[in-house]
Write a protein that holds these residues in place. Structure first.
Motif, PDB file in Angstrom:
ATOM      1  N   ALA A 227       5.132  -1.394  13.437  1.00 32.26           N
ATOM      2  CA  ALA A 227       5.961  -2.601  13.317  1.00 32.26           C
ATOM      3  C   ALA A 227       5.227  -3.729  12.594  1.00 32.26           C
ATOM      4  N   ALA A 228       3.941  -3.848  12.828  1.00 34.14           N
ATOM      5  CA  ALA A 228       3.154  -4.926  12.226  1.00 34.14           C
ATOM      6  C   ALA A 228       3.016  -4.776  10.706  1.00 34.14           C
ATOM      7  N   LYS A 229       3.279  -3.587  10.175  1.00 31.67           N
ATOM      8  CA  LYS A 229       3.104  -3.347   8.741  1.00 31.67           C
ATOM      9  C   LYS A 229       4.423  -3.231   7.976  1.00 31.67           C
ATOM     10  N   ILE A 230       5.543  -3.369   8.666  1.00 36.26           N
ATOM     11  CA  ILE A 230       6.843  -3.187   8.015  1.00 36.26           C
ATOM     12  C   ILE A 230       7.063  -4.200   6.894  1.00 36.26           C
ATOM     13  N   GLU A 231       6.717  -5.455   7.137  1.00 37.45           N
ATOM     14  CA  GLU A 231       6.936  -6.490   6.122  1.00 37.45           C
ATOM     15  C   GLU A 231       6.109  -6.224   4.861  1.00 37.45           C
ATOM     16  N   ASP A 232       4.820  -5.930   5.037  1.00 38.81           N
ATOM     17  CA  ASP A 232       3.965  -5.629   3.883  1.00 38.81           C
ATOM     18  C   ASP A 232       4.449  -4.382   3.155  1.00 38.81           C
ATOM     19  N   PHE A 233       4.851  -3.374   3.907  1.00 36.49           N
ATOM     20  CA  PHE A 233       5.393  -2.147   3.325  1.00 36.49           C
ATOM     21  C   PHE A 233       6.574  -2.489   2.418  1.00 36.49           C
ATOM     22  N   GLY A 234       7.496  -3.288   2.919  1.00 35.54           N
ATOM     23  CA  GLY A 234       8.667  -3.681   2.138  1.00 35.54           C
ATOM     24  C   GLY A 234       8.300  -4.452   0.887  1.00 35.54           C
ATOM     25  N   LYS A 235       7.309  -5.324   0.993  1.00 42.60           N
ATOM     26  CA  LYS A 235       6.862  -6.103  -0.179  1.00 42.60           C
ATOM     27  C   LYS A 235       6.293  -5.188  -1.256  1.00 42.60           C
ATOM     28  N   HIS A 236       5.506  -4.197  -0.852  1.00 44.58           N
ATOM     29  CA  HIS A 236       4.918  -3.279  -1.828  1.00 44.58           C
ATOM     30  C   HIS A 236       5.992  -2.434  -2.515  1.00 44.58           C
ATOM     31  N   ILE A 237       6.965  -1.979  -1.739  1.00 44.40           N
ATOM     32  CA  ILE A 237       8.065  -1.199  -2.321  1.00 44.40           C
ATOM     33  C   ILE A 237       8.848  -2.073  -3.298  1.00 44.40           C
ATOM     34  N   MET A 238       9.133  -3.316  -2.904  1.00 47.60           N
ATOM     35  CA  MET A 238       9.886  -4.218  -3.765  1.00 47.60           C
ATOM     36  C   MET A 238       9.135  -4.517  -5.063  1.00 47.60           C
ATOM     37  N   LYS A 239       7.833  -4.727  -4.985  1.00 42.86           N
ATOM     38  CA  LYS A 239       7.042  -4.988  -6.191  1.00 42.86           C
ATOM     39  C   LYS A 239       7.055  -3.767  -7.112  1.00 42.86           C
ATOM     40  N   ALA A 240       6.961  -2.580  -6.532  1.00 41.29           N
ATOM     41  CA  ALA A 240       7.010  -1.358  -7.340  1.00 41.29           C
ATOM     42  C   ALA A 240       8.369  -1.248  -8.034  1.00 41.29           C
ATOM     43  N   GLN A 241       9.447  -1.576  -7.312  1.00 42.42           N
ATOM     44  CA  GLN A 241      10.774  -1.533  -7.914  1.00 42.42           C
ATOM     45  C   GLN A 241      10.903  -2.557  -9.043  1.00 42.42           C
TER      46      GLN A 241
ATOM     47  N   ALA B  94       2.514  -0.191 -10.655  1.00 44.65           N
ATOM     48  CA  ALA B  94       3.431   0.546  -9.780  1.00 44.65           C
ATOM     49  C   ALA B  94       2.654   1.496  -8.882  1.00 44.65           C
ATOM     50  N   GLU B  95       1.683   2.179  -9.453  1.00 43.50           N
ATOM     51  CA  GLU B  95       0.856   3.110  -8.666  1.00 43.50           C
ATOM     52  C   GLU B  95       0.101   2.360  -7.572  1.00 43.50           C
ATOM     53  N   ARG B  96      -0.446   1.221  -7.911  1.00 45.85           N
ATOM     54  CA  ARG B  96      -1.195   0.419  -6.932  1.00 45.85           C
ATOM     55  C   ARG B  96      -0.277  -0.022  -5.779  1.00 45.85           C
ATOM     56  N   GLU B  97       0.925  -0.493  -6.101  1.00 45.46           N
ATOM     57  CA  GLU B  97       1.857  -0.946  -5.068  1.00 45.46           C
ATOM     58  C   GLU B  97       2.326   0.212  -4.186  1.00 45.46           C
ATOM     59  N   LEU B  98       2.629   1.348  -4.803  1.00 41.01           N
ATOM     60  CA  LEU B  98       3.089   2.495  -4.022  1.00 41.01           C
ATOM     61  C   LEU B  98       1.972   3.055  -3.148  1.00 41.01           C
ATOM     62  N   THR B  99       0.746   3.015  -3.637  1.00 36.75           N
ATOM     63  CA  THR B  99      -0.396   3.459  -2.840  1.00 36.75           C
ATOM     64  C   THR B  99      -0.584   2.533  -1.643  1.00 36.75           C
TER      65      THR B  99
ATOM     66  N   SER C 112       0.285   2.023   4.414  1.00 37.14           N
ATOM     67  CA  SER C 112       0.843   1.331   5.576  1.00 37.14           C
ATOM     68  C   SER C 112       1.170   2.291   6.716  1.00 37.14           C
ATOM     69  N   PHE C 113       1.377   3.556   6.391  1.00 39.24           N
ATOM     70  CA  PHE C 113       1.711   4.541   7.415  1.00 39.24           C
ATOM     71  C   PHE C 113       0.485   4.862   8.255  1.00 39.24           C
ATOM     72  N   ASP C 114       0.713   5.158   9.531  1.00 36.65           N
ATOM     73  CA  ASP C 114      -0.396   5.576  10.390  1.00 36.65           C
ATOM     74  C   ASP C 114      -0.602   7.087  10.262  1.00 36.65           C
ATOM     75  N   SER C 115      -1.522   7.625  11.025  1.00 35.12           N
ATOM     76  CA  SER C 115      -1.867   9.046  10.915  1.00 35.12           C
ATOM     77  C   SER C 115      -0.729   9.972  11.344  1.00 35.12           C
ATOM     78  N   ASP C 116       0.241   9.455  12.076  1.00 33.13           N
ATOM     79  CA  ASP C 116       1.400  10.247  12.513  1.00 33.13           C
ATOM     80  C   ASP C 116       2.583  10.108  11.557  1.00 33.13           C
ATOM     81  N   ALA C 117       2.348   9.564  10.370  1.00 35.26           N
ATOM     82  CA  ALA C 117       3.396   9.328   9.359  1.00 35.26           C
ATOM     83  C   ALA C 117       4.446   8.353   9.860  1.00 35.26           C
ATOM     84  N   LYS C 118       4.062   7.458  10.751  1.00 37.10           N
ATOM     85  CA  LYS C 118       4.953   6.417  11.257  1.00 37.10           C
ATOM     86  C   LYS C 118       4.516   5.079  10.686  1.00 37.10           C
TER      87      LYS C 118
END
Length: 146
Positions: free
Chosen positions: A50-64, A31-36, A41-47
């Motif tokens: 668009a290119a990382k949204i899918e991977d971000f969602g996959k990591h959140i889903m795996k953590a869940q 869970a820690e690895r997936e959440l990290t 996936s966030f950039d330096s502006d905490a945004k």
């Protein structure tokens, strides 16, 4: 004769031979690895680009999914108040991660990640203590005589 992926074989053996406490620790580490990874996936502006949204969602889903596995592993009959408290935390984590996924909320993600890290460390210490207690006293000492 092909041997396949040695790392996958190692992982399979580690899971099959691990104690219950070690398995819980491994789930927290996952869970820690997936959440990290989601956090990275966030950039330096905490945004979230668009290119990382899918991977971000996959990591959140795996953590869940890992948190769900922790939930179903609770023994509510034998665990008493501790199991009830852990269940409440797991429900909270999943609720927060749902919000993180929808709103791309870096702050909430950091909060959940820190709590997962703390719980994982506590489980690791408890697992190590339980493992040490199961080893007979004669085997716990260092034998330097050979």
């Amino acid at each position: 004769m092909a041997f396949g992926n040695p790392y996958a074989a190692y992982q399979t053996t580690a899971v099959k031979t691990a104690s219950q406490g070690k398995l819980v620790v491994m789930l927290y580490q996952g869970a820690e690895r997936e959440l990290t990874s989601a956090l990275n996936s966030f950039d330096s502006d905490a945004k979230l680009p668009a290119a990382k949204i899918e991977d971000f969602g996959k990591h959140i889903m795996k953590a869940q999914e890992i948190i769900n596995e922790l939930q179903v592993s609770l023994d509510m009959d034998k665990g008493g108040q501790i199991a009830q408290n852990l269940m409440s935390l797991y429900v909270y984590f999943n609720k927060e991660l749902m919000s993180v996924s929808i709103n791309q909320d870096k702050g909430k993600l950091i909060t959940v990640l820190e709590m997962i890290k703390q719980l994982g460390s506590a489980w690791e210490a408890a697992s190590a203590n339980t493992a040490a207690d199961s080893v007979p006293q004669a085997q716990r000492t260092l034998n330097i005589t050979g």
